[in-house]
Scaffold this active site. Structure first.
Site, PDB file in Angstrom:
ATOM      1  N   ASP A  47     -45.209 -31.258 -17.558  1.00  0.00           N
ATOM      2  CA  ASP A  47     -46.279 -30.258 -17.453  1.00  0.00           C
ATOM      3  C   ASP A  47     -47.316 -30.691 -16.424  1.00  0.00           C
ATOM      4  O   ASP A  47     -48.026 -31.665 -16.627  1.00  0.00           O
ATOM      5  CB  ASP A  47     -46.969 -30.097 -18.816  1.00  0.00           C
ATOM      6  CG  ASP A  47     -48.078 -29.057 -18.782  1.00  0.00           C
ATOM      7  OD1 ASP A  47     -47.792 -27.880 -19.061  1.00  0.00           O
ATOM      8  OD2 ASP A  47     -49.228 -29.416 -18.443  1.00  0.00           O
ATOM      9  N   TYR A  52     -54.245 -30.369 -10.956  1.00  0.00           N
ATOM     10  CA  TYR A  52     -54.097 -31.824 -11.153  1.00  0.00           C
ATOM     11  C   TYR A  52     -53.877 -32.567  -9.831  1.00  0.00           C
ATOM     12  O   TYR A  52     -53.905 -33.795  -9.794  1.00  0.00           O
ATOM     13  CB  TYR A  52     -52.938 -32.162 -12.111  1.00  0.00           C
ATOM     14  CG  TYR A  52     -52.994 -31.481 -13.466  1.00  0.00           C
ATOM     15  CD1 TYR A  52     -54.155 -30.849 -13.905  1.00  0.00           C
ATOM     16  CD2 TYR A  52     -51.882 -31.467 -14.298  1.00  0.00           C
ATOM     17  CE1 TYR A  52     -54.189 -30.213 -15.137  1.00  0.00           C
ATOM     18  CE2 TYR A  52     -51.921 -30.832 -15.538  1.00  0.00           C
ATOM     19  CZ  TYR A  52     -53.069 -30.210 -15.943  1.00  0.00           C
ATOM     20  OH  TYR A  52     -53.105 -29.580 -17.159  1.00  0.00           O
ATOM     21  N   LYS A  77     -49.193 -24.456 -13.062  1.00  0.00           N
ATOM     22  CA  LYS A  77     -50.174 -23.424 -13.443  1.00  0.00           C
ATOM     23  C   LYS A  77     -50.985 -22.976 -12.233  1.00  0.00           C
ATOM     24  O   LYS A  77     -51.193 -23.762 -11.310  1.00  0.00           O
ATOM     25  CB  LYS A  77     -51.156 -23.986 -14.493  1.00  0.00           C
ATOM     26  CG  LYS A  77     -50.493 -24.816 -15.569  1.00  0.00           C
ATOM     27  CD  LYS A  77     -51.446 -25.320 -16.636  1.00  0.00           C
ATOM     28  CE  LYS A  77     -50.722 -26.275 -17.577  1.00  0.00           C
ATOM     29  NZ  LYS A  77     -50.799 -27.683 -17.205  1.00  0.00           N
ATOM     30  N   HIS A 110     -53.925 -20.707 -15.811  1.00  0.00           N
ATOM     31  CA  HIS A 110     -54.597 -21.893 -16.382  1.00  0.00           C
ATOM     32  C   HIS A 110     -55.761 -21.528 -17.323  1.00  0.00           C
ATOM     33  O   HIS A 110     -55.931 -22.143 -18.370  1.00  0.00           O
ATOM     34  CB  HIS A 110     -55.089 -22.795 -15.239  1.00  0.00           C
ATOM     35  CG  HIS A 110     -55.092 -24.245 -15.579  1.00  0.00           C
ATOM     36  ND1 HIS A 110     -54.709 -25.233 -14.710  1.00  0.00           N
ATOM     37  CD2 HIS A 110     -55.436 -24.893 -16.714  1.00  0.00           C
ATOM     38  CE1 HIS A 110     -54.820 -26.408 -15.283  1.00  0.00           C
ATOM     39  NE2 HIS A 110     -55.256 -26.233 -16.506  1.00  0.00           N
TER      40      HIS A 110
END
Ligand SMILES: NC(=O)c1ccc[n+]([C@@H]2O[C@H](COP(=O)([O-])OP(=O)(O)OC[C@H]3O[C@@H](n4cnc5c(N)ncnc54)[C@H](OP(=O)(O)O)[C@@H]3O)[C@@H](O)[C@H]2O)c1
Length: 276
Positions: A47, A52, A77, A110
């Site tokens: 994930d 990120y 996402k 998200h």
């Protein structure tokens, strides 16, 4: 080899019940090595998110891990400032280029950016119809966001990924998702370690010869919730996957439910600052 310990999403896609979260892992050796050790330990589900900033490293890890693409379940996402119809299609291409993948298993919104998430969802529906992603879903959606989304949606979300752990046992939301056949997935399932000292968890850990982390993750599984604990440490990765040789009793689950106090690691979705 097929994926093991999966749930079947409403469109028939198999999703492993335990995945590796990679939030806060660096986009280089840290994430690549973490994926290698996780895959070696048996993980088949990863994930990540554009937010990120480690999708390239995730892609590198996937390429090197020694497993074929079909054996893995990969999620990313679309971030808040990428939302909107055209913007999301572009964001998807950016993510896929970084990941170096031909298709994605799960693409998620998200956060429910007010005024935007419905347009974003139309883009996810297009990506789904075009076969570029096997399943689509959302994160951090409360019941009212889901109601609003589904008023106009052609395809209803297959997954809702939300903060969910014993201190934030979101029972009403879980019941709602269960009724609508939306698979609930827990982020921060371990609450980043905040509650490992809770007496009930320590007691159950001792009784079952497990760790408090394993008791918490087993509690999620028995609530039919998919988990994505993050660990860069190979031993803790193994520990977080070693959940399938014991069963909590219903009164034990109830006692863990009672740890609920509403504490959150992240923001409540209605209080999130969507302007930054
Ligand atoms: N959709 C969203 O809005 C959203 C938001 C946040 C997170 N997420 C996703 O959810 C994933 C998990 O959430 P999270 O990373 O916030 O928190 P988490 O998984 O609850 O906790 C991770 C922390 O716990 C430690 N840890 C992991 N396993 C452990 C164990 N068995 N014993 C002791 N400590 C352990 C990790 O350290 P070590 O690495 O040193 O083991 C890390 O510091 C993220 O990585 C991300 O993929 C999604």
């Amino acid at each position: 080899m097929s994926l093991s310990h999966t749930v079947t999403l409403k469109n028939g896609v198999e999703m492993p019940r335990v995945g590796l979260g990679v939030y806060k892992m660096d986009d280089g050796e840290e994430v690549t090595k973490a994926i290698q050790s996780a895959v070696d330990a048996g993980y088949r589900h990863i994930d990540t998110a554009s937010f990120y900033e480690n999708e390239e490293g995730v892609g590198e890890g996937i390429k090197k891990c020694g497993r074929s693409r079909e054996e893995l379940f990969v999620t990313t996402k679309v971030w808040n400032d990428e939302q909107g119809y055209e913007q999301t299609l572009e964001a998807f291409d950016r993510s896929m280029n970084k990941l170096g993948l031909e298709y994605l298993d799960l693409y998620l919104i998200h956060w429910p950016v007010p005024g935007k998430f419905k347009e974003t969802w139309r883009a996810l529906e297009k990506l789904y119809h075009d076969g570029r992603v096997k399943a689509i879903g959302v994160c951090n959606f409360m019941e009212h966001h889901l109601d609003d989304l589904m008023e106009d949606a052609e395809v209803s979300p297959m997954v809702n990924q939300v903060e969910f752990h014993p201190a934030l046992y979101q029972k009403e939301l879980a019941d709602y998702c269960y009724k609508k056949d939306i698979q609930l997935e827990a982020w921060a399932p371990l609450a980043r370690g905040r509650y490992f000292d809770a007496a009930i968890l320590k007691q159950l850990a001792e009784n079952y010869n497990k760790t408090p982390a394993q008791i918490i993750l087993r509690w999620h599984l028995q609530h039919d919730v998919v988990v994505i604990p993050k660990s860069s440490n190979p031993e803790r990765q193994k520990e977080n996957l070693d959940l399938f040789d014991f069963d909590l009793k219903s009164d034990e689950i109830t006692r863990i439910n009672e740890l609920h106090n509403g504490d959150r690691i992240g923001k409540h979705p209605d209080e999130f600052d969507y302007n930054v």
